[in-house]
Motif scaffolding. Structure first.
Motif, PDB file in Angstrom:
ATOM      1  N   TYR A  34       0.807  -1.229   0.000  1.00 34.81           N
ATOM      2  CA  TYR A  34       0.000   0.000   0.000  1.00 34.81           C
ATOM      3  C   TYR A  34       0.841   1.281   0.000  1.00 34.81           C
ATOM      4  CZ  TYR A  34      -3.605  -3.431   0.833  1.00 34.81           C
ATOM      5  OH  TYR A  34      -4.422  -4.531   0.693  1.00 34.81           O
TER       6      TYR A  34
ATOM      7  N   GLY B 195      -8.290  -9.824   2.486  1.00 30.72           N
ATOM      8  CA  GLY B 195      -8.706  -9.198   3.750  1.00 30.72           C
ATOM      9  C   GLY B 195      -8.642 -10.165   4.920  1.00 30.72           C
TER      10      GLY B 195
ATOM     11  N   SER C  11       0.952   4.982   7.048  1.00 34.14           N
ATOM     12  CA  SER C  11       0.415   4.313   8.238  1.00 34.14           C
ATOM     13  C   SER C  11       1.536   3.743   9.092  1.00 34.14           C
ATOM     14  CB  SER C  11      -0.483   3.133   7.853  1.00 34.14           C
ATOM     15  OG  SER C  11      -1.296   3.459   6.774  1.00 34.14           O
TER      16      SER C  11
HETATM   17  P1  ADP Z   1      -5.352  -7.671   2.354  1.00 33.66           P
HETATM   18  O1  ADP Z   1      -5.090  -9.034   1.922  1.00 33.66           O
HETATM   19  O2  ADP Z   1      -6.483  -7.039   1.667  1.00 33.66           O
HETATM   20  O3  ADP Z   1      -4.148  -6.806   2.393  1.00 33.66           O
HETATM   21  P2  ADP Z   1      -5.329  -7.317   5.230  1.00 33.66           P
HETATM   22  O4  ADP Z   1      -6.189  -7.931   6.287  1.00 33.66           O
HETATM   23  O5  ADP Z   1      -3.870  -7.489   5.404  1.00 33.66           O
HETATM   24  O6  ADP Z   1      -5.866  -7.847   3.862  1.00 33.66           O
HETATM   25  O7  ADP Z   1      -5.655  -5.791   5.196  1.00 33.66           O
HETATM   26  C1  ADP Z   1      -6.993  -5.362   5.212  1.00 33.66           C
HETATM   27  C2  ADP Z   1      -7.113  -4.029   4.501  1.00 33.66           C
HETATM   28  O8  ADP Z   1      -6.439  -3.030   5.260  1.00 33.66           O
HETATM   29  C3  ADP Z   1      -6.455  -3.965   3.165  1.00 33.66           C
HETATM   30  O9  ADP Z   1      -7.332  -4.380   2.144  1.00 33.66           O
HETATM   31  C4  ADP Z   1      -6.091  -2.520   3.007  1.00 33.66           C
HETATM   32  O10 ADP Z   1      -7.160  -1.827   2.461  1.00 33.66           O
HETATM   33  C5  ADP Z   1      -5.861  -2.052   4.406  1.00 33.66           C
HETATM   34  N1  ADP Z   1      -4.426  -1.930   4.758  1.00 33.66           N
HETATM   35  C6  ADP Z   1      -3.663  -2.850   5.403  1.00 33.66           C
HETATM   36  N2  ADP Z   1      -2.418  -2.375   5.572  1.00 33.66           N
HETATM   37  C7  ADP Z   1      -2.375  -1.138   5.043  1.00 33.66           C
HETATM   38  C8  ADP Z   1      -1.344  -0.130   4.895  1.00 33.66           C
HETATM   39  N3  ADP Z   1      -0.118  -0.313   5.361  1.00 33.66           N
HETATM   40  N4  ADP Z   1      -1.690   1.030   4.283  1.00 33.66           N
HETATM   41  C9  ADP Z   1      -2.937   1.223   3.826  1.00 33.66           C
HETATM   42  N5  ADP Z   1      -3.932   0.323   3.921  1.00 33.66           N
HETATM   43  C10 ADP Z   1      -3.651  -0.860   4.524  1.00 33.66           C
END
Ligand code: ADP
Length: 549
Positions: free
Chosen positions: A458, A513, A540
């Motif tokens: 991200y 997710g 973040s």
């Molecule tokens: P995914 O497989 O979608 O990455 P996660 O459970 O790891 O699933 O993350 C859930 C959601 O949180 C992601 O789809 C993303 O939108 C958001 N996310 C996670 N980490 C970050 C980050 N470092 N910066 C921005 N958004 C993030």
């Protein structure tokens, strides 16, 4: 010369007569004489005031009404100063003049008739008096006969009606205004009454509407007071619970909640009542046949103009079927991932056999294909592992052994991996102290790798990722900071939910997710906490904290 002398003589004579007349008038006015001689068509006549006395005449002179005495010819024998003023004529000219000469043409007949009748009886009539200035004055002429020595005369009291007329006019104007105000008030009152009627009608309709709506929606609804006591339910509630209002009013509903869900429900209910925040909880309600079904409860406060809560409106939606569906889906994920795991393991094994096959030199392109297939198999494997973890978490079977874990080593290991996989990224480490925690090395590595993978995924435009380790209040805190797309406050509250992904077409990346959901489970199983600080567009910082050994 002789003629001139004659004229002078005549003038003198006339002056003398004038002075004499003046004196006479004054004498009459002041009561010095009681009689006078008037020259008319029949020659000289003597008039005497029969009851004349000085007081009487002074009184007449001082009156605010005009007083006139006329003879049968209508000639003014006497008038007071007030009349002369009213008629705008010098007193000496008024006396001896016909009364009709002070009345405009339109009133002449009326005056004649009045005088005519008055010789017989006492009469009064409204007559206009010329005031000499051109403006007519409405007056009341009240006539009485009086006996004088020279015969009967008519005494007329002339009352100025202009003030009365003006007052009458003002009164009429005021009356008209009053009438207008009254009409306006009545109109307003009618409008108000109509509005009240309309509002009452609207209120009845909206109450009926609300009742109809609440009784016909599939949810159970209630309203409760700020102190938590329920004061109404819809028909669904009575149908579902089989109880009447008395049995479940106030806090009686507690009896119908599954004992396992009661504590959590009460906690959230109390919290919402205290803070005014929306109430939301999933719990089971007992149906009339004793069967418990899952419900999603939500309640919102209704506030008045001052922002004070008047009451809460709540709904309970039956989610039993969705829950079952979810369970079935979880079961399916569990079985499917298990089924996928076995062939994948053999596939991986065979690929390793091929790669290690030494008998013949493999063409370089084949080696390249084998490596690529290896990368894909690894991705597939981690995906299947995540799916398996999710179903294990749901079944409460995410088990692992706990040992001392050196956080510094763990971080070094993960960063090394990341540098290997994401060669275009720069990973910076800041490690303070050498914290040791009780945990499962593999699982904690899984969590940290997940945070690093996300940081990379991200933040496509800024390739700097910072990993820090700190000791804080008997806790080790590990955080991963990126400068990527970041998250809004709302997104931050939801990203740890199962299968939650931020819906953003622009920054859409692959994923299911599950990573953060699994990470949160693992960390909470380690008695730790996981969280995020973030701002949209700024990046973040994801962190977890674990108790130190
Ligand atoms: P995914 O497989 O979608 O990455 P996660 O459970 O790891 O699933 O993350 C859930 C959601 O949180 C992601 O789809 C993303 O939108 C958001 N996310 C996670 N980490 C970050 C980050 N470092 N910066 C921005 N958004 C993030």
């Amino acid at each position: 010369m002789e003629q001139q002398d004659q004229h002078s003589e005549e003038i003198r004579e006339l002056r003398f007569q004038l002075e004499e007349a003046q004196e006479t008038i004054n004498a009459i006015r002041t009561g010095q004489v009681d009689a006078l001689v008037v020259k008319d068509t029949d020659g000289h006549q003597l008039y005497t005031l029969k009851t004349a006395d000085q007081t009487y005449r002074v009184f007449i002179e001082k009156m605010s009404e005009g007083a006139v005495t006329i003879n049968s010819e209508g000639i003014i024998l006497y008038c007071n100063t007030r009349f002369a003023v009213m008629a705008n004529t010098p007193l000496e000219k008024a006396i001896g003049a016909p009364l009709a000469s002070f009345v405009p043409d339109q009133s002449k007949t009326a005056l004649e008739e009045l005088i005519h009748s008055s010789w017989n009886e006492e009469c009064r009539l409204e007559i206009i008096l010329k005031d000499g200035g051109g403006k007519d004055m409405h007056c009341m002429f009240s006539c009485n006969t009086i006996e004088l020595d020279g015969g009967t005369a008519l005494s007329i009291i002339v009352t100025d009606l202009s003030l009365l007329k003006e007052t009458e006019k003002q009164l009429q104007l005021r009356n008209e205004q009053l009438e207008e105000s009254r009409a306006n008030a009545e109109k307003l009152n009618n409008t108000l009454e109509a509005t009240v009627k309309e509002r009452t009608h609207d209120l009845v309709i909206s109450r009926e509407h609300f009742k109809l709506l609440t009784n016909n929606i599939v949810q159970m609804t209630w309203t409760n007071l700020p102190d938590g006591n329920v004061n109404s339910y819809n028909q669904r509630w009575y149908d579902y619970t089989g109880k009447d209002f008395e049995a479940t009013a106030g806090l009686g509903w507690k009896e119908l909640i599954h004992p396992d869900d009661l504590k959590m429900t009460i906690e959230k209910y109390t919290h919402s009542l205290a803070t005014g925040e929306m109430f939301e909880v999933e719990n089971r309600y007992k149906r009339h046949d004793g069967v418990y079904r899952w419900h999603l409860n939500r309640a919102q406060p209704l506030k008045n103009d001052k922002g004070e809560i008047i009451f809460w409106v709540g709904t309970a939606t039956d989610i039993e079927d969705q829950k079952r569906e979810m369970d079935r889906k979880d079961e399916f994920i569990g079985i499917a991932s298990h089924e996928l795991k076995t062939p994948l393991t053999s596939l991986k094994g065979y690929l390793q056999l091929i790669a290690g096959y030494k008998k013949e030199q493999l063409p370089p392109i084949i080696t390249q294909y084998i490596n690529k297939a290896g990368v894909s198999i690894n991705k597939l494997q981690s995906l299947i592992n995540d799916l398996l973890d999710v179903s294990k978490i749901k079944a409460g079977r995410l088990e692992y052994s706990l040992n001392d874990v050196n956080i510094t080593e763990l971080v070094n290991q993960c960063v090394e991996n990341a540098e290997h996989v994401y060669s275009s990224y720069i990973f910076e480490k800041q490690i303070e102290g050498d914290p040791i925690v009780k945990g499962n090395n593999e699982r904690l590595e899984q969590v940290l790798m997940n945070l690093i993978n996300n940081a990379v995924k991200y933040s496509q435009n800024d390739k700097n990722v910072l990993i820090t380790v700190k000791k804080n209040n008997n806790k080790a805190r590990v955080s991963v900071t990126d400068h990527g797309i970041g998250l809004s406050q709302h997104q931050q509250t939801r990203i740890f939910e199962r299968f939650y992904r931020v819906e953003d077409r622009k920054n859409m990346t692959s994923g299911l997710g599950m990573g953060l959901y699994i990470s949160q489970e693992i960390i909470s199983n380690h008695n730790g906490t996981i969280g995020v600080d973030s701002e949209t567009g700024q990046g973040s910082t994801f962190y977890f904290e674990l108790p130190l050994v």
